[in-house]
Design a protein around this motif. Structure first.
Motif, PDB file in Angstrom:
ATOM      1  N   ASN A  64      11.516  -7.568 -18.154  1.00  0.00           N
ATOM      2  CA  ASN A  64      11.716  -6.267 -17.578  1.00  0.00           C
ATOM      3  C   ASN A  64      10.625  -5.995 -18.897  1.00  0.00           C
ATOM      4  O   ASN A  64      10.065  -4.864 -19.424  1.00  0.00           O
ATOM      5  N   THR A  65       9.437  -6.664 -18.930  1.00  0.00           N
ATOM      6  CA  THR A  65       8.268  -6.337 -20.122  1.00  0.00           C
ATOM      7  C   THR A  65       7.345  -5.449 -18.910  1.00  0.00           C
ATOM      8  O   THR A  65       7.239  -6.011 -17.618  1.00  0.00           O
ATOM      9  N   SER A  66       6.768  -4.138 -19.746  1.00  0.00           N
ATOM     10  CA  SER A  66       6.244  -3.461 -18.432  1.00  0.00           C
ATOM     11  C   SER A  66       5.075  -3.771 -18.838  1.00  0.00           C
ATOM     12  O   SER A  66       4.208  -3.046 -17.886  1.00  0.00           O
ATOM     13  N   ALA A  67       4.444  -5.425 -19.580  1.00  0.00           N
ATOM     14  CA  ALA A  67       2.985  -5.318 -19.063  1.00  0.00           C
ATOM     15  C   ALA A  67       3.027  -5.760 -17.774  1.00  0.00           C
ATOM     16  O   ALA A  67       3.911  -6.979 -17.869  1.00  0.00           O
ATOM     17  N   SER A  68       1.581  -5.622 -17.221  1.00  0.00           N
ATOM     18  CA  SER A  68       1.785  -6.406 -15.781  1.00  0.00           C
ATOM     19  C   SER A  68       0.832  -7.983 -15.532  1.00  0.00           C
ATOM     20  O   SER A  68       0.720  -8.088 -16.952  1.00  0.00           O
ATOM     21  N   VAL A  69       0.846  -8.493 -14.834  1.00  0.00           N
ATOM     22  CA  VAL A  69       0.743 -10.412 -15.188  1.00  0.00           C
ATOM     23  C   VAL A  69      -0.972 -10.362 -15.174  1.00  0.00           C
ATOM     24  O   VAL A  69      -1.236 -11.214 -16.528  1.00  0.00           O
ATOM     25  N   SER A  70      -2.041  -9.484 -14.628  1.00  0.00           N
ATOM     26  CA  SER A  70      -3.469  -9.056 -15.410  1.00  0.00           C
ATOM     27  C   SER A  70      -3.343  -9.110 -16.920  1.00  0.00           C
ATOM     28  O   SER A  70      -4.383  -9.851 -17.168  1.00  0.00           O
ATOM     29  N   GLN A  71      -2.417  -7.536 -17.292  1.00  0.00           N
ATOM     30  CA  GLN A  71      -2.305  -7.142 -18.800  1.00  0.00           C
ATOM     31  C   GLN A  71      -2.388  -8.412 -19.453  1.00  0.00           C
ATOM     32  O   GLN A  71      -2.810  -9.179 -20.708  1.00  0.00           O
ATOM     33  N   ALA A  72      -0.859  -9.290 -18.935  1.00  0.00           N
ATOM     34  CA  ALA A  72      -0.707 -10.367 -20.107  1.00  0.00           C
ATOM     35  C   ALA A  72      -1.951 -11.308 -20.065  1.00  0.00           C
ATOM     36  O   ALA A  72      -2.089 -12.409 -21.287  1.00  0.00           O
ATOM     37  N   GLU A  73      -2.393 -12.109 -19.009  1.00  0.00           N
ATOM     38  CA  GLU A  73      -3.340 -13.077 -19.291  1.00  0.00           C
ATOM     39  C   GLU A  73      -4.528 -12.339 -19.933  1.00  0.00           C
ATOM     40  O   GLU A  73      -4.766 -13.861 -20.500  1.00  0.00           O
ATOM     41  N   GLU A  74      -4.827 -11.044 -19.849  1.00  0.00           N
ATOM     42  CA  GLU A  74      -6.031 -11.031 -20.909  1.00  0.00           C
ATOM     43  C   GLU A  74      -5.299 -11.099 -22.235  1.00  0.00           C
ATOM     44  O   GLU A  74      -6.571 -11.441 -23.373  1.00  0.00           O
ATOM     45  N   TYR A  75      -4.552 -10.193 -22.586  1.00  0.00           N
ATOM     46  CA  TYR A  75      -3.860  -9.963 -24.077  1.00  0.00           C
ATOM     47  C   TYR A  75      -4.096 -11.863 -24.125  1.00  0.00           C
ATOM     48  O   TYR A  75      -4.152 -12.128 -25.461  1.00  0.00           O
ATOM     49  N   ALA A  76      -3.749 -12.977 -23.630  1.00  0.00           N
ATOM     50  CA  ALA A  76      -3.095 -14.107 -23.774  1.00  0.00           C
ATOM     51  C   ALA A  76      -4.623 -14.852 -24.017  1.00  0.00           C
ATOM     52  O   ALA A  76      -4.842 -15.229 -25.286  1.00  0.00           O
ATOM     53  N   GLU A  77      -5.695 -14.592 -23.663  1.00  0.00           N
ATOM     54  CA  GLU A  77      -7.045 -15.107 -23.272  1.00  0.00           C
ATOM     55  C   GLU A  77      -7.816 -14.353 -24.824  1.00  0.00           C
ATOM     56  O   GLU A  77      -8.034 -15.319 -25.238  1.00  0.00           O
ATOM     57  N   ARG A  78      -7.876 -13.335 -25.040  1.00  0.00           N
ATOM     58  CA  ARG A  78      -8.230 -12.995 -26.274  1.00  0.00           C
ATOM     59  C   ARG A  78      -7.709 -13.478 -27.047  1.00  0.00           C
ATOM     60  O   ARG A  78      -8.661 -13.477 -28.116  1.00  0.00           O
ATOM     61  N   ALA A  79      -5.929 -13.408 -27.471  1.00  0.00           N
ATOM     62  CA  ALA A  79      -5.612 -13.918 -28.682  1.00  0.00           C
ATOM     63  C   ALA A  79      -5.558 -15.275 -29.194  1.00  0.00           C
ATOM     64  O   ALA A  79      -5.941 -15.891 -30.121  1.00  0.00           O
ATOM     65  N   SER A  80      -5.818 -16.061 -27.881  1.00  0.00           N
ATOM     66  CA  SER A  80      -5.749 -17.450 -28.063  1.00  0.00           C
ATOM     67  C   SER A  80      -7.451 -18.264 -27.867  1.00  0.00           C
ATOM     68  O   SER A  80      -7.486 -19.195 -28.881  1.00  0.00           O
ATOM     69  N   GLY A  81      -7.829 -17.277 -27.320  1.00  0.00           N
ATOM     70  CA  GLY A  81      -9.484 -17.991 -27.127  1.00  0.00           C
ATOM     71  C   GLY A  81      -9.952 -18.944 -25.556  1.00  0.00           C
ATOM     72  O   GLY A  81     -10.532 -19.736 -25.733  1.00  0.00           O
TER      73      GLY A  81
END
Length: 372
Positions: A64-81
């Protein structure tokens, strides 16, 4: 009997049929075009290899993570490059894949994701996958494929003959190339499930091909002792006699796979099903196509290069030309959707879907011994 069942029975008896072998150049051209498209797609776009083959990390978030798939994808790409693949699981958790990172980078990305998703970093489960493991899987897959093809060729050469083994080998390579090319064109991720799917479709493809080859072997015994049928004609009748069976088995196999691909992966969003379901769906369809349109016509081409069958073809064509010149219907042509009567001097055990008593077909619907 249903219309499809009635059609299958008429195809099996040789009362109706489509000349697949005569139009083989069309099928060859179509297959070459599709194969070239697949190769170009593979060369230009390449395969989207999963982390199992390239190495990387998989992060599983809490339920039940509050973030959506698109938000999580954006977070992961920004964190990892790096590009990230995010999938929502059935329990509401997220599965985040990031390829091409090491252990130190994974720890940093994990902490950054925890801050962005507003969860405790201990609640995010991180799994590292080394590229050497994926390389071992790929090597084992290639070895398995090579051993499979070698055993198939040996078996078919013993059970049938080398020409049929060669035709089946070409059909299998045709199916693999098209399936891999489709993966490159649509950009689906290649995972170990994809490899399993590729190896599975080879069995289905081979099954359809062997069914037709077995019918062809049975119907071409002592074929040179008659002058009614060429080898291509018998090959065409073999395809028609097993056509409905091949179509039925393929459709039955495709239905559950289509459910996984279009409903499970597309509608319900279970993206993890796409890797194996796409390979199965494309491979099953390509296998059914190749067994009908590629393997058997190719066998006919190879066989009719033999001197005996080449001479038989000349005799058959000469006899048909002589019958046409006399205003008669050649004995291999269809009249009112039924094959003409068997000549009195024909060998009963030669070609045909099954050896039927002459009384069942002779003179049906018209005076005996006369033609319409």
């Amino acid at each position: 009997m249903s219309k499809l069942g009635n059609l299958g029975a008429r195809l099996h008896r040789g009362e109706v049929g489509y000349d697949f072998v005569k139009n083989r150049k069309i099928w060859y051209g179509l297959s070459i075009l599709i194969t070239i498209t697949a190769i170009v797609g593979l060369a230009v776009r390449g395969l989207n290899m999963g982390i199992e083959f390239e190495g990387g990390a998989v992060f599983n978030t809490p339920k039940n993570t509050s973030a959506s798939v698109s938000q999580a994808e954006e977070y992961a790409e920004r964190a990892s490059g790096h590009d990230a693949i995010v999938q929502e699981l059935g329990d509401g958790s997220l599965r985040i894949q990031v390829a091409g990172i090491d252990t130190d980078a994974a720890n940093t990305i994990k902490n950054t994701l925890a801050d962005d998703l507003k969860v405790d970093s201990e609640q995010i489960n991180a799994e590292l996958v080394g590229p050497s493991w994926g390389e071992q899987i790929a090597n084992k897959a290639w070895q398995g494929l090579g051993i499979f093809l070698i055993l198939v060729v040996i078996y078919l050469a013993i059970a049938f003959e080398w020409r049929m083994a060669l035709a089946a080998f070409v059909a299998l390579i045709h199916d693999i190339t098209i399936t891999v090319g489709i993966y490159a064109l649509v950009g689906f991720e290649v995972t170990p499930g994809t490899v399993i799917g590729l190896l599975t479709i080879l069995g289905y493809s081979l099954y359809d091909t062997v069914v037709v080859f077995d019918s062809l072997k049975e119907q071409t015994k002592d074929i040179t002792k008659q002058t009614r049928w060429t080898y291509s004609g018998v090959a065409n009748r073999s395809i028609n006699s097993t056509l409905v069976r091949s179509v039925n088995t393929t459709v039955v196999a495709l239905l559950p796979v289509a459910g996984l691909l279009f409903i499970g992966g597309g509608v319900l969003g279970a993206g993890m099903l796409n890797d194996i379901s796409l390979s199965l769906f494309v491979g099953l369809a390509a296998g059914a196509y190749s067994s009908i349109f590629i393997a058997t016509p190719l066998v006919a081409d190879l066989k009719e290069r033999e001197p005996q069958l080449k001479a038989l073809k000349k005799r058959v064509l000469a006899k048909r030309a002589q019958a046409t010149a006399k205003g008669e219907t050649p004995e291999n042509e269809v009249v009112d959707d039924q094959y003409d009567d068997e000549p009195e001097d024909a060998t009963p055990a030669v070609v045909g879907p099954r050896n039927q008593p002459a009384s069942r077909t002779r003179g049906r619907g018209r005076p005996s011994g006369k033609r319409r």
